[in-house]
Design a protein around this motif. Structure first.
Motif, PDB file in Angstrom:
ATOM      1  N   LEU A   1       0.879 -40.011   2.544  1.00 21.39           N
ATOM      2  CA  LEU A   1       1.747 -38.841   2.412  1.00 21.39           C
ATOM      3  C   LEU A   1       3.102 -39.210   1.818  1.00 21.39           C
ATOM      4  O   LEU A   1       3.648 -38.470   0.989  1.00 21.39           O
ATOM      5  CB  LEU A   1       1.931 -38.178   3.785  1.00 21.39           C
ATOM      6  CG  LEU A   1       0.661 -37.575   4.409  1.00 21.39           C
ATOM      7  CD1 LEU A   1       0.964 -37.031   5.803  1.00 21.39           C
ATOM      8  CD2 LEU A   1       0.095 -36.479   3.527  1.00 21.39           C
ATOM      9  N   LEU A   2       3.636 -40.348   2.210  1.00 19.60           N
ATOM     10  CA  LEU A   2       4.905 -40.796   1.631  1.00 19.60           C
ATOM     11  C   LEU A   2       4.745 -41.100   0.141  1.00 19.60           C
ATOM     12  O   LEU A   2       5.645 -40.788  -0.666  1.00 19.60           O
ATOM     13  CB  LEU A   2       5.412 -42.033   2.375  1.00 19.60           C
ATOM     14  CG  LEU A   2       5.888 -41.806   3.814  1.00 19.60           C
ATOM     15  CD1 LEU A   2       6.268 -43.132   4.466  1.00 19.60           C
ATOM     16  CD2 LEU A   2       7.078 -40.842   3.840  1.00 19.60           C
TER      17      LEU A   2
ATOM     18  N   LEU B   1       2.565 -39.702  -1.922  1.00 21.27           N
ATOM     19  CA  LEU B   1       2.443 -38.421  -2.612  1.00 21.27           C
ATOM     20  C   LEU B   1       3.788 -37.708  -2.707  1.00 21.27           C
ATOM     21  O   LEU B   1       4.103 -37.075  -3.727  1.00 21.27           O
ATOM     22  CB  LEU B   1       1.424 -37.538  -1.894  1.00 21.27           C
ATOM     23  CG  LEU B   1      -0.020 -38.054  -1.893  1.00 21.27           C
ATOM     24  CD1 LEU B   1      -0.923 -37.111  -1.118  1.00 21.27           C
ATOM     25  CD2 LEU B   1      -0.535 -38.239  -3.314  1.00 21.27           C
ATOM     26  N   ALA B   2       4.596 -37.808  -1.642  1.00 26.77           N
ATOM     27  CA  ALA B   2       5.929 -37.211  -1.692  1.00 26.77           C
ATOM     28  C   ALA B   2       6.811 -37.895  -2.741  1.00 26.77           C
ATOM     29  O   ALA B   2       7.562 -37.242  -3.476  1.00 26.77           O
ATOM     30  CB  ALA B   2       6.584 -37.284  -0.313  1.00 26.77           C
ATOM     31  N   LEU B   3       6.712 -39.224  -2.829  1.00 23.87           N
ATOM     32  CA  LEU B   3       7.467 -39.944  -3.852  1.00 23.87           C
ATOM     33  C   LEU B   3       7.008 -39.559  -5.246  1.00 23.87           C
ATOM     34  O   LEU B   3       7.830 -39.417  -6.171  1.00 23.87           O
ATOM     35  CB  LEU B   3       7.307 -41.443  -3.630  1.00 23.87           C
ATOM     36  CG  LEU B   3       8.041 -42.367  -4.614  1.00 23.87           C
ATOM     37  CD1 LEU B   3       9.552 -42.151  -4.520  1.00 23.87           C
ATOM     38  CD2 LEU B   3       7.686 -43.821  -4.345  1.00 23.87           C
ATOM     39  N   TRP B   4       5.708 -39.377  -5.417  1.00 24.79           N
ATOM     40  CA  TRP B   4       5.183 -38.959  -6.714  1.00 24.79           C
ATOM     41  C   TRP B   4       5.658 -37.550  -7.061  1.00 24.79           C
ATOM     42  O   TRP B   4       5.893 -37.237  -8.228  1.00 24.79           O
ATOM     43  CB  TRP B   4       3.660 -39.012  -6.672  1.00 24.79           C
ATOM     44  CG  TRP B   4       2.998 -38.810  -8.001  1.00 24.79           C
ATOM     45  CD1 TRP B   4       3.599 -38.548  -9.198  1.00 24.79           C
ATOM     46  CD2 TRP B   4       1.596 -38.857  -8.264  1.00 24.79           C
ATOM     47  NE1 TRP B   4       2.659 -38.427 -10.188  1.00 24.79           N
ATOM     48  CE2 TRP B   4       1.421 -38.623  -9.648  1.00 24.79           C
ATOM     49  CE3 TRP B   4       0.475 -39.091  -7.459  1.00 24.79           C
ATOM     50  CZ2 TRP B   4       0.170 -38.590 -10.240  1.00 24.79           C
ATOM     51  CZ3 TRP B   4      -0.764 -39.070  -8.057  1.00 24.79           C
ATOM     52  CH2 TRP B   4      -0.922 -38.816  -9.432  1.00 24.79           C
ATOM     53  N   GLU B   5       5.816 -36.704  -6.082  1.00 23.67           N
ATOM     54  CA  GLU B   5       6.241 -35.332  -6.346  1.00 23.67           C
ATOM     55  C   GLU B   5       7.732 -35.244  -6.666  1.00 23.67           C
ATOM     56  O   GLU B   5       8.130 -34.585  -7.650  1.00 23.67           O
ATOM     57  CB  GLU B   5       5.895 -34.453  -5.143  1.00 23.67           C
ATOM     58  CG  GLU B   5       6.446 -33.036  -5.213  1.00 23.67           C
ATOM     59  CD  GLU B   5       5.861 -32.240  -6.362  1.00 23.67           C
ATOM     60  OE1 GLU B   5       6.579 -31.349  -6.865  1.00 23.67           O
ATOM     61  OE2 GLU B   5       4.706 -32.506  -6.778  1.00 23.67           O
ATOM     62  N   PHE B   6       8.554 -35.891  -5.859  1.00 25.49           N
ATOM     63  CA  PHE B   6      10.000 -35.722  -6.013  1.00 25.49           C
ATOM     64  C   PHE B   6      10.657 -36.843  -6.822  1.00 25.49           C
ATOM     65  O   PHE B   6      11.778 -36.660  -7.312  1.00 25.49           O
ATOM     66  CB  PHE B   6      10.656 -35.642  -4.633  1.00 25.49           C
ATOM     67  CG  PHE B   6      10.159 -34.484  -3.807  1.00 25.49           C
ATOM     68  CD1 PHE B   6      10.522 -33.190  -4.111  1.00 25.49           C
ATOM     69  CD2 PHE B   6       9.309 -34.698  -2.726  1.00 25.49           C
ATOM     70  CE1 PHE B   6      10.059 -32.121  -3.361  1.00 25.49           C
ATOM     71  CE2 PHE B   6       8.844 -33.647  -1.974  1.00 25.49           C
ATOM     72  CZ  PHE B   6       9.224 -32.346  -2.282  1.00 25.49           C
TER      73      PHE B   6
ATOM     74  N   TYR C   1      13.877 -36.166  -9.386  1.00 26.48           N
ATOM     75  CA  TYR C   1      15.226 -36.461  -8.900  1.00 26.48           C
ATOM     76  C   TYR C   1      15.636 -37.917  -9.101  1.00 26.48           C
ATOM     77  O   TYR C   1      16.836 -38.222  -9.018  1.00 26.48           O
ATOM     78  CB  TYR C   1      15.321 -36.120  -7.410  1.00 26.48           C
ATOM     79  CG  TYR C   1      15.058 -34.664  -7.113  1.00 26.48           C
ATOM     80  CD1 TYR C   1      16.023 -33.697  -7.375  1.00 26.48           C
ATOM     81  CD2 TYR C   1      13.832 -34.253  -6.580  1.00 26.48           C
ATOM     82  CE1 TYR C   1      15.767 -32.351  -7.104  1.00 26.48           C
ATOM     83  CE2 TYR C   1      13.572 -32.930  -6.307  1.00 26.48           C
ATOM     84  CZ  TYR C   1      14.549 -31.977  -6.574  1.00 26.48           C
ATOM     85  OH  TYR C   1      14.292 -30.654  -6.307  1.00 26.48           O
TER      86      TYR C   1
ATOM     87  N   PRO D   1       5.440 -34.839 -12.247  1.00 23.79           N
ATOM     88  CA  PRO D   1       5.307 -34.672 -10.783  1.00 23.79           C
ATOM     89  C   PRO D   1       3.869 -34.355 -10.385  1.00 23.79           C
ATOM     90  O   PRO D   1       3.028 -33.984 -11.215  1.00 23.79           O
ATOM     91  CB  PRO D   1       6.254 -33.506 -10.481  1.00 23.79           C
ATOM     92  CG  PRO D   1       7.163 -33.425 -11.643  1.00 23.79           C
ATOM     93  CD  PRO D   1       6.385 -33.888 -12.833  1.00 23.79           C
ATOM     94  N   LEU D   2       3.623 -34.483  -9.107  1.00 22.14           N
ATOM     95  CA  LEU D   2       2.262 -34.327  -8.597  1.00 22.14           C
ATOM     96  C   LEU D   2       1.749 -32.908  -8.808  1.00 22.14           C
ATOM     97  O   LEU D   2       0.567 -32.721  -9.112  1.00 22.14           O
ATOM     98  CB  LEU D   2       2.228 -34.688  -7.106  1.00 22.14           C
ATOM     99  CG  LEU D   2       0.874 -34.571  -6.410  1.00 22.14           C
ATOM    100  CD1 LEU D   2      -0.162 -35.485  -7.056  1.00 22.14           C
ATOM    101  CD2 LEU D   2       1.006 -34.892  -4.926  1.00 22.14           C
ATOM    102  N   HIS D   3       2.608 -31.909  -8.664  1.00 18.48           N
ATOM    103  CA  HIS D   3       2.131 -30.535  -8.793  1.00 18.48           C
ATOM    104  C   HIS D   3       1.666 -30.237 -10.228  1.00 18.48           C
ATOM    105  O   HIS D   3       0.738 -29.446 -10.431  1.00 18.48           O
ATOM    106  CB  HIS D   3       3.219 -29.543  -8.359  1.00 18.48           C
ATOM    107  CG  HIS D   3       4.364 -29.409  -9.309  1.00 18.48           C
ATOM    108  ND1 HIS D   3       5.453 -30.263  -9.285  1.00 18.48           N
ATOM    109  CD2 HIS D   3       4.590 -28.536 -10.334  1.00 18.48           C
ATOM    110  CE1 HIS D   3       6.316 -29.909 -10.228  1.00 18.48           C
ATOM    111  NE2 HIS D   3       5.806 -28.878 -10.883  1.00 18.48           N
TER     112      HIS D   3
END
Length: 302
Positions: A59-60, A62-67, A71, A83-85
């Motif tokens: 999860l961390l 994936l969060a790093l890949w997204e944000f 940023y 980003p992941l989305h």
């Protein structure tokens, strides 16, 4: 002077003198049910906590890949690392137009065919080599030569001999998956406890029954270790082969998206390969547990 009571008055006095009935307390059954429910809740909470801890790193990531690209990275880097989305949206679009399914089907057909050929041939040959010493001394030098040859180094050879069709892809997958299964099969048979073999022979088991009832079940965990390694190798080698010469498959999807500058589609293909490898590993682990139930039963009784 004594008072004479009538029958109705005697009945009323008897009711007044009778002790108040005791209120029923909690029974052992109710207490046991509450204890069982509490233990079940604690077990569920513990399992949920372990599952959450194990998935925290994913999860961390994936969060790093997204944000991270938005940023932390520069706009130029964000072009090559979306980003992941955006990657998920590209994957959904590939699913909607049917491209992802067709490429996945092509890769699965090749990998399953080559993997199946490798497992059957490697298990049979490994059992024969481990059982017959003369066969081991005869084939071992040749097997060591091919085992230390990189699989992708032989890709041009397979392509020249078999063409760019399905035969070359299936053959290189079978070659990559063959040696992990073969070596682990040999090791599994050779590491069987000699006391078990002696005990089985003392009970009058012939060679076939000894092999069927003692040697093969004892070697199953080691064999499945090689099968799991072969499953991962078959997928990785197939993707590399599809990148070099193919018109369909996940490897082709990744390279074609990169050359067409469809970067989100490229990452969607890479993510599909990762998920496919994870699913294959989970299925092989479940299959190993199914064929190794006797080990769990023996361990639970000790």
């Amino acid at each position: 002077m004594s008072t004479v009571l009538t029958r109705p008055q005697e009945a009323a006095a008897a009711v007044e003198r009778s002790p108040e009935p005791a209120r029923p307390g909690p029974s052992r059954k109710d207490h046991g049910e509450r204890t069982t429910a509490t233990a079940g809740l604690r077990a569920f909470a513990g399992a949920a906590g372990r599952a959450g801890w194990k998935s925290l790193a994913v999860l961390l990531f994936l969060a790093l890949w997204e944000f991270g690209p938005t940023y932390l990275a520069s706009p130029a880097t964000r072009v090559f690392l979306p980003p992941l989305h955006e990657v998920i949206a590209a994957g959904v679009k590939l699913v909607e137009n049917g491209q992802l399914q067709s490429h996945l089907q092509a890769s699965l057909t090749r990998s399953v065919s080559g993997f199946g050929i490798a497992v059957v041939s490697a298990v049979v040959l490994g059992l024969l080599i481990a059982w017959y010493g003369w066969l081991n001394s005869f084939l071992n030098p040749l097997l060591e030569l091919f085992r230390n040859t990189a699989t992708l180094a032989l890709l041009p050879v397979f392509t020249l001999l078999l063409g760019i069709g399905e035969e070359s892809k299936i053959t290189i997958v079978a070659y990559a998956a063959f040696f992990p299964v073969l070596l682990n099969t040999i090791a599994g048979v050779r590491t069987v406890d000699p006391l078990l073999i002696r005990a089985a022979k003392s009970l009058g088991l012939n060679s076939f029954r000894l092999f069927q009832k003692v040697i093969l079940p004892s070697a199953v965990p080691t064999i499945f270790t090689g099968i799991r390694m072969a499953g991962t190798s078959s997928i990785l080698v197939l993707i590399a082969a599809e990148m070099v010469g193919a018109k369909a498959g996940l490897g082709y999807l990744i390279v074609n998206s990169q050359m067409s500058f469809l970067i989100p589609d490229m990452y969607a293909g890479i993510l599909t390969v990762s998920v496919l490898g994870l699913v294959v590993n989970v299925l092989l682990v479940a299959l190993e547990r199914h064929f190794s139930k006797w080990r769990t039963a023996v361990g639970s009784t000790s």
